[in-house]
Enzyme design. Structure first.
Site, PDB file in Angstrom:
ATOM      1  N   ASP A 184       0.972  -1.157   0.075  1.00 34.87           N
ATOM      2  CA  ASP A 184       0.022  -0.166  -0.099  1.00 34.87           C
ATOM      3  C   ASP A 184       1.020   1.320  -0.082  1.00 34.87           C
ATOM      4  O   ASP A 184       1.616   1.637   1.102  1.00 34.87           O
ATOM      5  CB  ASP A 184      -0.835   0.023   1.086  1.00 34.87           C
ATOM      6  CG  ASP A 184      -1.757   1.222   1.217  1.00 34.87           C
ATOM      7  OD1 ASP A 184      -1.711   2.132   0.752  1.00 34.87           O
ATOM      8  OD2 ASP A 184      -2.849   1.178   1.928  1.00 34.87           O
ATOM      9  N   HIS A 185       0.935   1.874  -1.101  1.00 32.05           N
ATOM     10  CA  HIS A 185       2.003   3.044  -1.209  1.00 32.05           C
ATOM     11  C   HIS A 185       1.867   4.130  -0.066  1.00 32.05           C
ATOM     12  O   HIS A 185       2.693   4.682   0.077  1.00 32.05           O
ATOM     13  CB  HIS A 185       2.001   3.373  -2.820  1.00 32.05           C
ATOM     14  CG  HIS A 185       0.972   4.443  -3.081  1.00 32.05           C
ATOM     15  ND1 HIS A 185      -0.299   3.872  -3.285  1.00 32.05           N
ATOM     16  CD2 HIS A 185       0.436   5.700  -2.914  1.00 32.05           C
ATOM     17  CE1 HIS A 185      -1.258   5.110  -3.656  1.00 32.05           C
ATOM     18  NE2 HIS A 185      -0.555   6.236  -3.402  1.00 32.05           N
ATOM     19  N   HIS A 247      -6.024   2.446   2.163  1.00 29.42           N
ATOM     20  CA  HIS A 247      -5.409   3.649   2.485  1.00 29.42           C
ATOM     21  C   HIS A 247      -5.843   4.181   3.693  1.00 29.42           C
ATOM     22  O   HIS A 247      -4.999   4.588   4.544  1.00 29.42           O
ATOM     23  CB  HIS A 247      -5.648   4.816   1.314  1.00 29.42           C
ATOM     24  CG  HIS A 247      -4.780   4.394   0.139  1.00 29.42           C
ATOM     25  ND1 HIS A 247      -4.026   3.492  -0.232  1.00 29.42           N
ATOM     26  CD2 HIS A 247      -5.072   4.795  -1.301  1.00 29.42           C
ATOM     27  CE1 HIS A 247      -3.646   3.385  -1.251  1.00 29.42           C
ATOM     28  NE2 HIS A 247      -4.313   4.284  -1.994  1.00 29.42           N
TER      29      HIS A 247
END
Length: 506
Positions: A184-185, A247
């Site tokens: 998950d960037h 996110h």
């Protein structure tokens, strides 16, 4: 801290002709290379089913670096040296020949380097190829060393709880959990990583980080961009799956977690998972009281006309897919009992903004008539990259008059070096076997459990309470009703305007 040893590394990117590779992965690897973070011996195998001349392919990658790299246009000599490590392999993900050829190439690389090194396989592909590629890597023993071979899986990880469980079971039958990096960037962003340091290394804040002193918390990720050309994917996903489930719930974990026993991957992931498992489940009735869903209509963004979601490419004409979600959550544990967490995300909104607002309770001692603004901690992830604390102060003069002022920390003012991109941090962590910033199987499933009652309720009532908002706005006006009586509207002001207008937002 001792520097981490860099072993020879063979990086493989499946889906190498895709946008993610050109915009994020290669620019990140290039920046790691010019900063001497990559090992001296490495290779990057780019695999895709489309034919491509290697020189043409490298030019495409170079244009991506020049356009998207934080370091600007590539130095010709440095790029030439870096590009010597890039290889292109045309192959169908569904055919064994692709993996046999890849295995021969990686084996030859490791033989030449005279050392068994790290193998990283990055799935920059559509979700439907995850199991196909994983099965082939397992069958051909390309990823069979639990200590040195790793796979990186992009979101979405499943489309619901059942599919996420199925995918987890599929992968853990073939690889050890420590080999699987669910990326998950958002967790690689510098400001997000700094939240843990801010909380647990500064004793002035941690004793206040609980229900006794905090009134409520807002976590908001507003996107100015529309769905654009992603309509085919997005119309079957929506904002709840695309943003909230990963996110925003990951940000919730970092803000809400208890202090882990040590800065180690598993203790940190344990603490985050514990938060998700403590989120109070929605009942069917609560979904339509505590969750707002919206969809953008035609409007203007920066004075440029923007089309409605239903007019986007590959979007159904009568689609009820949400492009905006706002929700109120409660964490039922000793620390947060009764404190609401408000999450919000949306597309085609006024501006790009990711911000966490910790609103403290009002002062118990009201001896000043103009003491009307509670203390507020603002953690801006983008675009400002700052942490600011709002507090009351006396105005210079002969009278006792209070105004809210800010105490700021900004990366731009505090540091001269440029910040690494999220993918740089995450790719380097994979090469070094550090899973701290990656999601574990039980954490992914716990996140899906949070949103499943909402998905189920919407599935049964496809158009119920779907709100519409103009492109270029801050979303449906009714979303502010969720905040009552804690606040009148969502925090959204640029930092330069907080002091001037903050009283109006309480």
């Amino acid at each position: 801290m001792k520097p981490r040893k860099a072993y020879p590394s063979a990086v493989t990117i499946f889906g190498a002709k895709g946008d993610l590779t050109r915009r994020k992965l290669i620019p990140a690897l290039y920046n790691l290379y010019i900063a001497n973070h990559l090992p001296a011996i490495f290779s990057i195998w780019c695999v895709d089913f489309l034919p491509s001349d290697i020189d043409v392919f490298k030019k495409e990658l170079l244009s991506g670096v020049n356009e998207f790299s934080r370091s600007g246009k590539a130095d010709p000599r440095q790029w030439e040296a870096f590009a010597e490590h890039i290889y292109y392999l045309q192959g169908d993900f569904n055919k064994e020949d692709t993996y046999m050829q890849l295995k021969n190439e990686i084996t030859a690389f490791e033989t030449e380097s005279k050392q068994r090194g790290i193998r990283m396989f990055y799935f920059a592909t559509a979700p439907r190829f995850i199991e196909t590629i994983a099965a082939a890597l397992y069958m051909h023993k390309l990823c069979n060393n639990r200590n040195q071979h790793r796979i990186v899986v992009e979101k979405p990880f499943g489309t619901d709880l059942a599919s996420a469980k199925k995918l987890n079971q599929f992968l853990v039958k073939r690889f050890d959990e420590k080999q699987i990096y669910r990326i998950d960037h958002y967790l690689g962003k510098e400001t997000v990583q700094n939240i843990m340091a801010f909380r647990f290394a500064n004793y002035v804040f941690e004793p206040l980080w609980n229900k006794k002193y905090i009134d409520h918390i807002q976590i908001s990720v507003a996107e100015q961009v529309s769905v654009g050309k992603r309509g085919g994917y997005y119309d079957s996903s929506g904002a709840l799956r695309d943003m909230i489930q990963n996110h925003l719930l990951q940000l919730l974990c970092i803000v809400g977690m208890d202090c882990p026993g040590a800065y180690k991957a598993e203790t940190i992931r344990d603490a985050k998972t514990k938060v998700l498992k403590s989120v109070r489940p929605f009942t069917a009735a609560q979904v339509f009281k505590q969750v707002i869903r919206g969809q953008y209509t035609a409007g203007e963004i920066n004075e440029v006309p923007a089309v409605a979601y239903r007019q986007e490419e590959h979007v159904a004409a009568e689609s009820n897919t949400e492009t905006f979600v706002a929700m109120k959550l409660f964490i039922d544990n000793k620390r947060w009992e009764g404190v609401p967490f408000f999450l919000r995300t949306g597309k085609s909104m006024t501006r790009q903004s990711s911000v966490i607002v910790v609103q403290f309770k009002d002062s118990p001692h009201k001896i000043f008539k103009d003491d009307i603004v509670p203390n507020r901690l603002i953690i801006s992830i983008q675009p400002e990259l700052e942490i600011s604390l709002l507090f009351e102060s006396k105005v210079p003069g002969l009278q006792m008059k209070l105004v809210p002022v800010e105490m700021d920390f900004t990366y731009q003012d505090a540091y001269t070096e440029t910040l690494p991109e999220a993918y740089e941090a995450l790719l380097l962590d994979v090469l070094h076997g550090d899973a701290t910033l990656f999601m574990r199987a039980d954490q992914v499933e716990a996140a899906w459990k949070v949103v499943m009652p909402v998905l189920d309720a919407w599935k049964k009532n496809p158009s119920k309470q779907l709100q519409f908002y103009k492109s270029g706005s801050w979303g449906p006006a009714v979303a502010s009703n969720l905040l009552k009586p804690y606040a009148k509207e969502w925090f959204r002001l640029p930092s330069s305007e907080i002091v001037k207008k903050t009283a109006a937002t309480i």
